[in-house]
Enzyme design. Structure first.
Site, PDB file in Angstrom:
ATOM      1  N   ASN A  11      34.380 167.025  11.291  1.00  0.00           N
ATOM      2  CA  ASN A  11      33.461 168.026  10.714  1.00  0.00           C
ATOM      3  C   ASN A  11      33.845 169.466  11.042  1.00  0.00           C
ATOM      4  OD1 ASN A  11      32.763 167.399  13.367  1.00  0.00           O
ATOM      5  ND2 ASN A  11      30.592 167.790  13.054  1.00  0.00           N
TER       6      ASN A  11
ATOM      7  N   THR B 259      31.405 155.445  19.629  1.00  0.00           N
ATOM      8  CA  THR B 259      32.794 155.630  20.069  1.00  0.00           C
ATOM      9  C   THR B 259      32.821 156.303  21.446  1.00  0.00           C
ATOM     10  OG1 THR B 259      33.497 155.760  17.769  1.00  0.00           O
ATOM     11  CG2 THR B 259      35.048 156.563  19.391  1.00  0.00           C
ATOM     12  N   GLY B 260      31.865 157.192  21.705  1.00  0.00           N
ATOM     13  CA  GLY B 260      31.780 157.840  23.017  1.00  0.00           C
ATOM     14  C   GLY B 260      31.645 156.826  24.155  1.00  0.00           C
TER      15      GLY B 260
ATOM     16  N   GLU C  15      20.860 159.361  13.377  1.00  0.00           N
ATOM     17  CA  GLU C  15      21.677 160.486  12.936  1.00  0.00           C
ATOM     18  C   GLU C  15      22.290 160.128  11.588  1.00  0.00           C
ATOM     19  OE1 GLU C  15      25.509 161.393  14.896  1.00  0.00           O
ATOM     20  OE2 GLU C  15      24.806 163.460  14.945  1.00  0.00           O
TER      21      GLU C  15
ATOM     22  N   GLY D 125      32.250 163.162  18.837  1.00  0.00           N
ATOM     23  CA  GLY D 125      32.119 162.185  17.755  1.00  0.00           C
ATOM     24  C   GLY D 125      30.864 161.356  17.939  1.00  0.00           C
TER      25      GLY D 125
ATOM     26  N   GLU E  45      41.452 161.216  11.634  1.00  0.00           N
ATOM     27  CA  GLU E  45      42.406 160.799  10.598  1.00  0.00           C
ATOM     28  C   GLU E  45      42.042 161.369   9.225  1.00  0.00           C
ATOM     29  OE1 GLU E  45      40.591 159.004  12.652  1.00  0.00           O
ATOM     30  OE2 GLU E  45      40.065 157.025  11.849  1.00  0.00           O
TER      31      GLU E  45
ATOM     32  N   LYS F 171      44.171 164.393  19.609  1.00  0.00           N
ATOM     33  CA  LYS F 171      44.141 163.380  18.547  1.00  0.00           C
ATOM     34  C   LYS F 171      43.094 163.831  17.536  1.00  0.00           C
ATOM     35  CE  LYS F 171      42.444 160.054  16.824  1.00  0.00           C
ATOM     36  NZ  LYS F 171      42.008 160.011  15.403  1.00  0.00           N
TER      37      LYS F 171
ATOM     38  N   CYS G  63      26.939 168.116  14.475  1.00  0.00           N
ATOM     39  CA  CYS G  63      26.257 167.368  15.539  1.00  0.00           C
ATOM     40  C   CYS G  63      24.952 168.052  15.905  1.00  0.00           C
ATOM     41  CB  CYS G  63      27.162 167.206  16.750  1.00  0.00           C
ATOM     42  SG  CYS G  63      27.812 168.749  17.384  1.00  0.00           S
TER      43      CYS G  63
ATOM     44  N   GLU H 208      30.694 164.967  23.675  1.00  0.00           N
ATOM     45  CA  GLU H 208      29.785 165.674  22.760  1.00  0.00           C
ATOM     46  C   GLU H 208      29.465 164.694  21.645  1.00  0.00           C
ATOM     47  OE1 GLU H 208      28.613 168.491  23.319  1.00  0.00           O
ATOM     48  OE2 GLU H 208      30.049 169.613  24.537  1.00  0.00           O
TER      49      GLU H 208
ATOM     50  N   GLU I 254      30.705 172.042  27.121  1.00  0.00           N
ATOM     51  CA  GLU I 254      31.843 172.819  26.641  1.00  0.00           C
ATOM     52  C   GLU I 254      31.400 174.271  26.525  1.00  0.00           C
ATOM     53  OE1 GLU I 254      33.187 169.880  23.253  1.00  0.00           O
ATOM     54  OE2 GLU I 254      34.869 170.986  24.134  1.00  0.00           O
TER      55      GLU I 254
HETATM   56  P1  NAI Z   1      34.053 158.522  15.463  1.00  0.00           P
HETATM   57  O1  NAI Z   1      33.282 158.890  16.675  1.00  0.00           O
HETATM   58  O2  NAI Z   1      34.472 157.101  15.364  1.00  0.00           O
HETATM   59  O3  NAI Z   1      35.359 159.457  15.353  1.00  0.00           O
HETATM   60  C1  NAI Z   1      35.584 160.633  16.083  1.00  0.00           C
HETATM   61  C2  NAI Z   1      37.006 160.654  16.603  1.00  0.00           C
HETATM   62  O4  NAI Z   1      37.207 159.565  17.493  1.00  0.00           O
HETATM   63  C3  NAI Z   1      38.091 160.516  15.527  1.00  0.00           C
HETATM   64  O5  NAI Z   1      39.202 161.303  15.893  1.00  0.00           O
HETATM   65  C4  NAI Z   1      38.444 159.047  15.613  1.00  0.00           C
HETATM   66  O6  NAI Z   1      39.742 158.748  15.136  1.00  0.00           O
HETATM   67  C5  NAI Z   1      38.353 158.812  17.106  1.00  0.00           C
HETATM   68  N1  NAI Z   1      38.152 157.418  17.517  1.00  0.00           N
HETATM   69  C6  NAI Z   1      37.552 156.416  16.812  1.00  0.00           C
HETATM   70  N2  NAI Z   1      37.541 155.284  17.544  1.00  0.00           N
HETATM   71  C7  NAI Z   1      38.130 155.565  18.732  1.00  0.00           C
HETATM   72  C8  NAI Z   1      38.393 154.823  19.920  1.00  0.00           C
HETATM   73  N3  NAI Z   1      38.046 153.536  20.041  1.00  0.00           N
HETATM   74  N4  NAI Z   1      38.991 155.441  20.958  1.00  0.00           N
HETATM   75  C9  NAI Z   1      39.322 156.750  20.880  1.00  0.00           C
HETATM   76  N5  NAI Z   1      39.110 157.491  19.784  1.00  0.00           N
HETATM   77  C10 NAI Z   1      38.519 156.919  18.725  1.00  0.00           C
HETATM   78  O7  NAI Z   1      33.186 158.957  14.218  1.00  0.00           O
HETATM   79  P2  NAI Z   1      33.325 158.583  12.655  1.00  0.00           P
HETATM   80  O8  NAI Z   1      33.551 157.124  12.490  1.00  0.00           O
HETATM   81  O9  NAI Z   1      34.285 159.499  12.018  1.00  0.00           O
HETATM   82  O10 NAI Z   1      31.864 158.950  12.157  1.00  0.00           O
HETATM   83  C11 NAI Z   1      30.771 158.078  12.443  1.00  0.00           C
HETATM   84  C12 NAI Z   1      29.523 158.842  12.778  1.00  0.00           C
HETATM   85  O11 NAI Z   1      29.736 159.598  13.958  1.00  0.00           O
HETATM   86  C13 NAI Z   1      29.102 159.874  11.754  1.00  0.00           C
HETATM   87  O12 NAI Z   1      28.354 159.292  10.732  1.00  0.00           O
HETATM   88  C14 NAI Z   1      28.274 160.800  12.598  1.00  0.00           C
HETATM   89  O13 NAI Z   1      26.981 160.292  12.731  1.00  0.00           O
HETATM   90  C15 NAI Z   1      28.942 160.760  13.949  1.00  0.00           C
HETATM   91  N6  NAI Z   1      29.821 161.929  14.177  1.00  0.00           N
HETATM   92  C16 NAI Z   1      29.387 162.879  15.049  1.00  0.00           C
HETATM   93  C17 NAI Z   1      30.145 164.009  15.253  1.00  0.00           C
HETATM   94  C18 NAI Z   1      29.707 165.071  16.191  1.00  0.00           C
HETATM   95  O14 NAI Z   1      30.054 166.220  15.982  1.00  0.00           O
HETATM   96  N7  NAI Z   1      28.991 164.752  17.248  1.00  0.00           N
HETATM   97  C19 NAI Z   1      31.395 164.248  14.535  1.00  0.00           C
HETATM   98  C20 NAI Z   1      31.801 163.148  13.679  1.00  0.00           C
HETATM   99  C21 NAI Z   1      31.012 162.046  13.512  1.00  0.00           C
END
Ligand code: NAI
Ligand code: MG
Length: 496
Positions: free
Chosen positions: A167, A247-248, A400, A243, A193, A190, A299, A265, A477
């Site tokens: 985002n 995943t966090g 969310e 993210g 993608e 990283k 976020c 975050e 941060e």
């Molecule tokens: P994600 O949390 O899976 O992706 C964020 C980053 O983490 C990307 O670079 C991704 O490649 C990486 N990632 C994914 N799996 C990983 C793993 N096992 N180990 C290490 N890195 C990994 O989020 P995604 O699938 O793009 O979006 C899903 C939801 O997450 C969204 O619908 C939204 O609700 C939330 N989100 C929140 C954000 C924020 O700013 N807090 C930003 C993006 C998404």
């Protein structure tokens, strides 16, 4: 080519020539060890605009080894004041290449060019700010009496991993890499993608500014193929992840196995409280900006409006009009102020929430549907949406959605507003609009959030610490506190 003609050309052709298609490792472009490539999509057209390297564990290991070598070698020898100079230089280079970075960000992410220009300016400002911190990372001395000299040194933690979402690709990279470098760490980034380009461009600019080879590396690819081996790598000392909460949790578990520290975050479902005594015009502007900027993919979006019943009906009427007045379209059109949803997958997720809301008979006074760029009939868009009068336990309030969907909770008084503000598992930011100073202070005291905004949503800057409580994350941060995440304190005590 002038900035103006570059924008015209990209608008016409849909592509920006010369984008990076390799990893940036050890100061050079490097193809994937496995030779794989992926496509990055332009969300405003729903079609690919570029290809990039699909990395894997081998590329990741090469990048970490390069960062470790640089951290123990060339970068360690660079004086703090010289680090400062390099970061300043980087800020200048970001400004010099601002339009190219902004156009790239629009193509990769779907946001509007004016938002992207703001993000680029913010990224440059991050480097200015942390340039100032690099040579002021002072230790302390400890009072053990005259027979001892006791002091602390803030040493860099080592190799840091930065996992970036789609985002805010450039600004999220800048706000975590700049303090890490200021502290003397090296970095492996990283990017998501969906949006890999501007992190690669930033790494190249940083090296042009004078970073030794290997200090800032970028490996592109999926979370599974690159993110996961990066967070599990035993040579990573700190991980900054932005993210999803899901995943966090994986990232924190991976870090635990190596006793690495984390800054997380994560998600949010932040309340924007509008009290009956507020400046209504000001509140309207801010409620609209808080949820519809970046099409709600923020976020810290103000995704819940908590409003006093006395002004509810009139306020929603005006809000609906403001939502309908937004000009949706491809981000490169300068007349547009509402951009695309980042991916088809994410658009489907938002749509599913609204289909479900409709099937439960919820009031949706405006929006609620996926749509297309009215100018081209293409792209991944979602209408600015308001869901009114929600129960606190409704999924539209609790989850969310991460899109342009405002959940409205109606309350009877201030105390109920505070309780409503605190009613989700998230606690990232909280806004309030009121002319009553004492209510504003009581809200700031009683709301659980990493940051509180009074009479201006998103108020603050790189100077103000940023992060979440509850399931919104851990650590902070921005601000000087961010530099501390990238340092380990060593105390030295000498008997004299
Ligand atoms: P994600 O949390 O899976 O992706 C964020 C980053 O983490 C990307 O670079 C991704 O490649 C990486 N990632 C994914 N799996 C990983 C793993 N096992 N180990 C290490 N890195 C990994 O989020 P995604 O699938 O793009 O979006 C899903 C939801 O997450 C969204 O619908 C939204 O609700 C939330 N989100 C929140 C954000 C924020 O700013 N807090 C930003 C993006 C998404
Ligand atoms: Mg993309």
């Amino acid at each position: 080519m002038s900035d103006e003609s570059l924008l015209h050309q990209v608008k016409r052709t849909g592509v920006l020539p010369g984008l990076p298609d390799k990893h940036f490792i050890d100061g050079a472009w490097r193809p994937s060890a496995g030779g794989g490539m992926m496509e990055s999509f332009d969300p405003g057209r729903a079609s690919p605009h570029a290809t990039f390297a699909a990395g894997d564990a081998e590329d990741t290991a090469i990048a970490v080894a390069s960062a470790r070598r640089a951290g123990e070698g060339a970068w360690k020898k660079v004086l703090p004041r010289e680090r400062s100079r390099i970061l300043s230089q980087a800020a200048g280079l970001i400004r010099e290449h601002a339009e190219r970075l902004a156009i790239t960000e629009v193509l990769d992410s779907g946001k509007t060019i004016s938002e992207a220009r703001g993000d680029v300016a913010g990224a440059a400002r991050c480097f200015d700010y942390y340039a100032g911190a690099a040579d002021k990372n002072e230790g302390r001395s400890f009072p053990l009496g005259e027979d001892y000299a006791s002091f602390s040194i803030n040493e860099p933690v080592g190799v840091t991993a930065h996992i970036i979402p789609w985002n805010y690709p450039l600004s999220t990279t800048a706000r975590s890499v700049a303090p890490a470098l200021a502290a003397g760490c090296t970095a492996v980034v990283k990017p998501a993608e969906q949006t890999p380009m501007t992190a690669l461009m930033l790494a190249e600019l940083l090296h042009t500014a004078g970073l030794p080879n290997g200090v800032c590396n970028v490996v592109t690819g999926t979370g599974a193929a690159v993110g996961s081996p990066l967070t599990a790598h035993p040579d990573i000392s700190h991980i900054t992840f932005t993210g999803s909460t899901a995943t966090g949790i994986n990232v924190m578990q991976a870090a635990a196995r190596n006793i690495a520290s984390v800054t997380l975050e994560l998600g949010g479902k932040s309340p924007n409280v509008v009290l009956a005594d507020c400046d209504i015009e000001l509140a309207l502007d801010n409620v609209v900006g808080a949820i519809f900027e970046n099409a709600g993919q923020i976020c810290s979006a103000g995704s819940r409006l908590v409003i006093e019943r006395a002004i509810h009906t009139k306020f929603i009427e005006r809000l609906v009009q403001r939502a309908r007045d937004l000009r949706m379209g491809h981000g490169l059109s300068e007349s547009v102020n509402f951009g695309a949803i980042n991916s088809a997958e994410h658009l489907a997720k938002i749509s599913a929430y609204l289909d479900d809301a409709r099937s439960r008979g919820l009031a949706i006074p405006t929006g609620g549907n996926p749509t297309l760029d009215p100018a081209t009939g293409k792209g991944w868009f979602f209408e600015p949406t308001i869901v009114d009068n929600l129960a606190w336990d409704d999924p539209v309030v609790q989850e969310e959605i991460f899109g342009p969907v405002l959940a409205v909770q109606v309350v009877d008084d201030f105390d109920e507003a505070v309780a409503a503000a605190n009613c989700t598992r998230y606690a990232l930011v909280a806004g309030i609009f009121t002319r009553d100073l004492s209510k504003a202070h009581r809200f700031a005291r009683d709301v659980d959030a990493g940051q509180v905004y009074v009479n201006e949503y998103f108020a603050g800057g790189i100077e103000t610490p940023f992060g979440g409580n509850r399931k919104s994350g851990i650590g902070r941060e921005k601000g000087l506190v961010a530099v501390a995440s990238y340092c380990k304190t060593k105390s030295v005590t000498i008997r004299i």
